[in-house]
Design a protein around this motif. Structure first.
Motif, PDB file in Angstrom:
ATOM      1  N   GLY A 150      44.856  51.566  41.249  1.00 32.45           N
ATOM      2  CA  GLY A 150      45.151  50.202  40.816  1.00 32.45           C
ATOM      3  C   GLY A 150      44.724  49.135  41.799  1.00 32.45           C
ATOM      4  O   GLY A 150      45.085  47.960  41.640  1.00 32.45           O
ATOM      5  N   ALA A 151      43.942  49.492  42.817  1.00 32.07           N
ATOM      6  CA  ALA A 151      43.535  48.534  43.837  1.00 32.07           C
ATOM      7  C   ALA A 151      42.751  47.385  43.217  1.00 32.07           C
ATOM      8  O   ALA A 151      41.826  47.592  42.430  1.00 32.07           O
ATOM      9  CB  ALA A 151      42.700  49.219  44.910  1.00 32.07           C
ATOM     10  N   GLY A 152      43.131  46.157  43.576  1.00 34.11           N
ATOM     11  CA  GLY A 152      42.480  44.984  42.997  1.00 34.11           C
ATOM     12  C   GLY A 152      42.887  43.710  43.697  1.00 34.11           C
ATOM     13  O   GLY A 152      43.411  43.720  44.824  1.00 34.11           O
ATOM     14  N   ILE A 153      42.716  42.595  43.025  1.00 31.23           N
ATOM     15  CA  ILE A 153      42.846  41.277  43.639  1.00 31.23           C
ATOM     16  C   ILE A 153      44.276  40.926  44.019  1.00 31.23           C
ATOM     17  O   ILE A 153      44.504  40.107  44.920  1.00 31.23           O
ATOM     18  CB  ILE A 153      42.261  40.183  42.710  1.00 31.23           C
ATOM     19  CG1 ILE A 153      42.167  38.825  43.432  1.00 31.23           C
ATOM     20  CG2 ILE A 153      43.062  40.078  41.433  1.00 31.23           C
ATOM     21  CD1 ILE A 153      41.308  38.837  44.688  1.00 31.23           C
ATOM     22  N   ASP A 154      45.269  41.541  43.378  1.00 33.94           N
ATOM     23  CA  ASP A 154      46.656  41.141  43.657  1.00 33.94           C
ATOM     24  C   ASP A 154      47.011  41.298  45.130  1.00 33.94           C
ATOM     25  O   ASP A 154      47.743  40.470  45.688  1.00 33.94           O
ATOM     26  CB  ASP A 154      47.627  41.955  42.799  1.00 33.94           C
ATOM     27  CG  ASP A 154      47.610  41.545  41.334  1.00 33.94           C
ATOM     28  OD1 ASP A 154      46.981  40.515  41.013  1.00 33.94           O
ATOM     29  OD2 ASP A 154      48.203  42.266  40.510  1.00 33.94           O
ATOM     30  N   GLU A 199      36.641  36.004  42.834  1.00 39.68           N
ATOM     31  CA  GLU A 199      38.083  36.209  42.984  1.00 39.68           C
ATOM     32  C   GLU A 199      38.512  36.148  44.456  1.00 39.68           C
ATOM     33  O   GLU A 199      39.496  35.482  44.794  1.00 39.68           O
ATOM     34  CB  GLU A 199      38.478  37.566  42.389  1.00 39.68           C
ATOM     35  CG  GLU A 199      38.429  37.609  40.880  1.00 39.68           C
ATOM     36  CD  GLU A 199      38.599  39.007  40.314  1.00 39.68           C
ATOM     37  OE1 GLU A 199      38.811  39.123  39.084  1.00 39.68           O
ATOM     38  OE2 GLU A 199      38.514  39.987  41.080  1.00 39.68           O
ATOM     39  N   VAL A 200      37.784  36.821  45.320  1.00 36.64           N
ATOM     40  CA  VAL A 200      38.176  36.795  46.728  1.00 36.64           C
ATOM     41  C   VAL A 200      37.863  35.439  47.347  1.00 36.64           C
ATOM     42  O   VAL A 200      38.550  34.983  48.275  1.00 36.64           O
ATOM     43  CB  VAL A 200      37.509  37.949  47.503  1.00 36.64           C
ATOM     44  CG1 VAL A 200      36.056  37.654  47.846  1.00 36.64           C
ATOM     45  CG2 VAL A 200      38.300  38.279  48.757  1.00 36.64           C
ATOM     46  N   ASP A 201      36.841  34.741  46.833  1.00 36.81           N
ATOM     47  CA  ASP A 201      36.536  33.386  47.310  1.00 36.81           C
ATOM     48  C   ASP A 201      37.692  32.436  47.010  1.00 36.81           C
ATOM     49  O   ASP A 201      38.059  31.600  47.848  1.00 36.81           O
ATOM     50  CB  ASP A 201      35.251  32.888  46.658  1.00 36.81           C
ATOM     51  CG  ASP A 201      34.754  31.588  47.255  1.00 36.81           C
ATOM     52  OD1 ASP A 201      34.532  31.548  48.482  1.00 36.81           O
ATOM     53  OD2 ASP A 201      34.593  30.603  46.491  1.00 36.81           O
ATOM     54  N   ALA A 202      38.283  32.585  45.838  1.00 36.27           N
ATOM     55  CA  ALA A 202      39.428  31.740  45.485  1.00 36.27           C
ATOM     56  C   ALA A 202      40.621  32.032  46.383  1.00 36.27           C
ATOM     57  O   ALA A 202      41.338  31.112  46.817  1.00 36.27           O
ATOM     58  CB  ALA A 202      39.800  31.961  44.014  1.00 36.27           C
ATOM     59  N   ALA A 203      40.851  33.328  46.677  1.00 38.22           N
ATOM     60  CA  ALA A 203      41.949  33.685  47.584  1.00 38.22           C
ATOM     61  C   ALA A 203      41.694  33.109  48.973  1.00 38.22           C
ATOM     62  O   ALA A 203      42.590  32.506  49.590  1.00 38.22           O
ATOM     63  CB  ALA A 203      42.102  35.201  47.646  1.00 38.22           C
ATOM     64  N   ALA A 204      40.482  33.278  49.465  1.00 39.98           N
ATOM     65  CA  ALA A 204      40.148  32.739  50.783  1.00 39.98           C
ATOM     66  C   ALA A 204      40.252  31.218  50.798  1.00 39.98           C
ATOM     67  O   ALA A 204      40.608  30.622  51.832  1.00 39.98           O
ATOM     68  CB  ALA A 204      38.738  33.168  51.177  1.00 39.98           C
ATOM     69  N   GLY A 205      39.972  30.590  49.659  1.00 36.20           N
ATOM     70  CA  GLY A 205      40.053  29.134  49.583  1.00 36.20           C
ATOM     71  C   GLY A 205      41.438  28.620  49.909  1.00 36.20           C
ATOM     72  O   GLY A 205      41.594  27.548  50.534  1.00 36.20           O
ATOM     73  N   ARG A 206      42.472  29.359  49.538  1.00 33.24           N
ATOM     74  CA  ARG A 206      43.847  28.917  49.838  1.00 33.24           C
ATOM     75  C   ARG A 206      44.143  29.032  51.335  1.00 33.24           C
ATOM     76  O   ARG A 206      44.897  28.233  51.885  1.00 33.24           O
ATOM     77  CB  ARG A 206      44.841  29.726  49.014  1.00 33.24           C
ATOM     78  CG  ARG A 206      44.632  29.566  47.498  1.00 33.24           C
ATOM     79  CD  ARG A 206      45.790  30.063  46.682  1.00 33.24           C
ATOM     80  NE  ARG A 206      45.985  31.498  46.759  1.00 33.24           N
ATOM     81  CZ  ARG A 206      45.305  32.402  46.062  1.00 33.24           C
ATOM     82  NH1 ARG A 206      44.325  32.008  45.241  1.00 33.24           N
ATOM     83  NH2 ARG A 206      45.557  33.690  46.169  1.00 33.24           N
TER      84      ARG A 206
END
Length: 426
Positions: A150-154, A199-206
């Motif tokens: 289940g590894a993913g963006i969460d 997806e990871v770009d959005a996470a890093a954006g925060r």
């Protein structure tokens, strides 16, 4: 007033993928940089942290044979495993999920750490010394999204939000954030879907927003790039068929016996340490493995900067489209019971098949057993190594597919120069 810096480690980010990551690209100049061999998490991070080669810092892979106990251990977390000075020791640091995050000097931090019961049960949790009570504020860390089928963006979202919270609350001089998201599908699939990068770009954006809020500069790094690989190579089966690998049969399947092996492989993506007990057999073992399809080279550790007591007597490097399994059994009916589970500490090698699942129905039945208080094992991991479609560990043949560093001024072209770069910014 001291300067502040935030280092975001986006695992698997490459120059070729940067076009799909506008927030990450915005933080400064980008350039490919050179990793050590093996180009894997623990070795690359140790090189970044110390500015030295594996022969000096001693992190020769994600795992290795511990000669005193004759045990293979992977994914150890103690900072004391690294030899040498580490750049963050000089600063008030928040270290969020970077590796070697136990017995650390970081003032703040969080890292995955389950609880283990005497009956073999496990409860997932994190160590949290941020003073921010992360689980209460963000909910439980999504462990099943950090590794496994289940590894993913969460998981990366949780780490990003936790990092942003700690930065805004504690305002450390140095923040280190680890976002593993690209590691998952890029091992499952040949094509590198731009959506995963977004997806990871959005996470890093925060995290970048939080850095801007406290006046911190941002540097982005990656440890390696993942490349297509669809040929599993079973080094231990080759060695076993030639009388070198010894196992013990028992009620839970066959178990590798390092104490009795004349030679065996500790496989780690596209690189493997070959431990040979008798020096007189080193050349013959090298010849045997060099003739194995999928093996590009078999070298002595000093040839690639791995001449450290933890290393094997030989190092095997795979072909670019191949990777090494840890499998040592010759019949799947004799595989150890842990082979079909997510068990990163018991397996004597890295197992990317843990990213796949044999049956959701079977997993559901096992979860029901758990909820009913019954003994169970989550035996849902396939033994079909051909499922894997991507790997890493070798130096990239094209720098566009290798690791990247992004930052102000002129970022370094080699990971060994990273500590000096960090000190210059702080």
């Amino acid at each position: 007033m001291s300067k502040k810096l935030c280092i975001i480690n986006v695992v698997g980010l490459t120059p070729r993928l940067l076009a799909n990551a506008p927030r990450l690209a915005s933080v400064g100049a980008a350039r490919p940089w050179t990793s050590p061999v093996p180009a894997v998490t623990c070795t690359s991070q140790a090189t970044m942290l110390t500015g030295t080669a594996p022969r000096d810092h001693g992190i020769v892979g994600n795992g290795w044979l511990y000669p005193d106990t004759q045990e293979v251990r992977f994914w150890q977390q103690a900072r004391s495993l690294i030899n040498g000075d580490i750049f963050y020791d000089r600063y008030e640091t928040a270290k969020m999920f970077w590796w070697f995050n136990q017995a650390t000097t970081a003032k703040y931090g969080a890292t995955p750490k389950p609880h283990y019961g005497c009956d073999g049960s496990k409860v997932f949790d994190v160590l949290d010394w941020t003073g921010c009570d992360l689980t209460r504020q963000l909910g439980p860390f999504p462990f099943f999204a950090f590794w496994g089928p289940g590894a993913g963006i969460d998981a990366s979202n949780w780490i990003a939000d936790a990092t942003a919270l700690v930065m805004r609350t504690k305002q450390p001089q140095l923040t280190m954030c680890y976002l593993p998201h690209l590691d998952y599908d890029f091992q499952r699939l040949t094509e590198h879907d731009p959506a995963r990068v977004a997806e990871v770009d959005a996470a890093a954006g925060r995290v970048i927003d939080a850095a801007e809020a406290i006046g911190a500069e941002v540097v982005v790094v990656s440890e390696y790039g993942l490349t297509p690989a669809n040929r599993p190579v079973h080094l231990n089966r080759v060695l076993r068929n030639n009388g070198h690998v010894k196992v013990r049969s028992g009620p839970f399947g066959e178990v590798l016996m390092p104490t009795d092996c004349d030679a065996f492989a500790v496989a780690d993506h596209q690189v493997a340490h070959i431990y040979v007990r008798d020096a007189n057999q080193i050349d013959s073992v090298a010849t045997l493995l060099q003739q194995t399809p999928g093996v590009a080279r078999v070298v002595r550790p000093a040839e690639i900067g791995l001449d450290h007591p933890r290393s094997g007597q030989l190092i095997a490097l795979s072909d670019a489209d191949a990777w090494f399994t840890y499998y040592y059994w010759l019949d799947d009916d004799n595989a150890p019971d842990f082979a079909r589970t997510v068990d990163i500490h018991r397996k004597p090698g890295y197992d990317p098949c843990e990213l796949f699942m044999t049956s959701k129905l079977r997993a559901g039945a096992r979860l029901l057993q758990k909820k009913l208080g019954m003994r169970y094992k989550m035996d849902v991991i396939p033994l079909d190594a051909t499922l894997v479609r991507g790997s890493h560990g070798l130096l990239a043949s094209d720098p566009q597919d290798g690791p990247i560093v992004i930052g102000p001024t002129e970022p370094p072209s080699d990971m060994v120069d990273f500590p000096d770069y960090v000190h210059s910014l702080l």
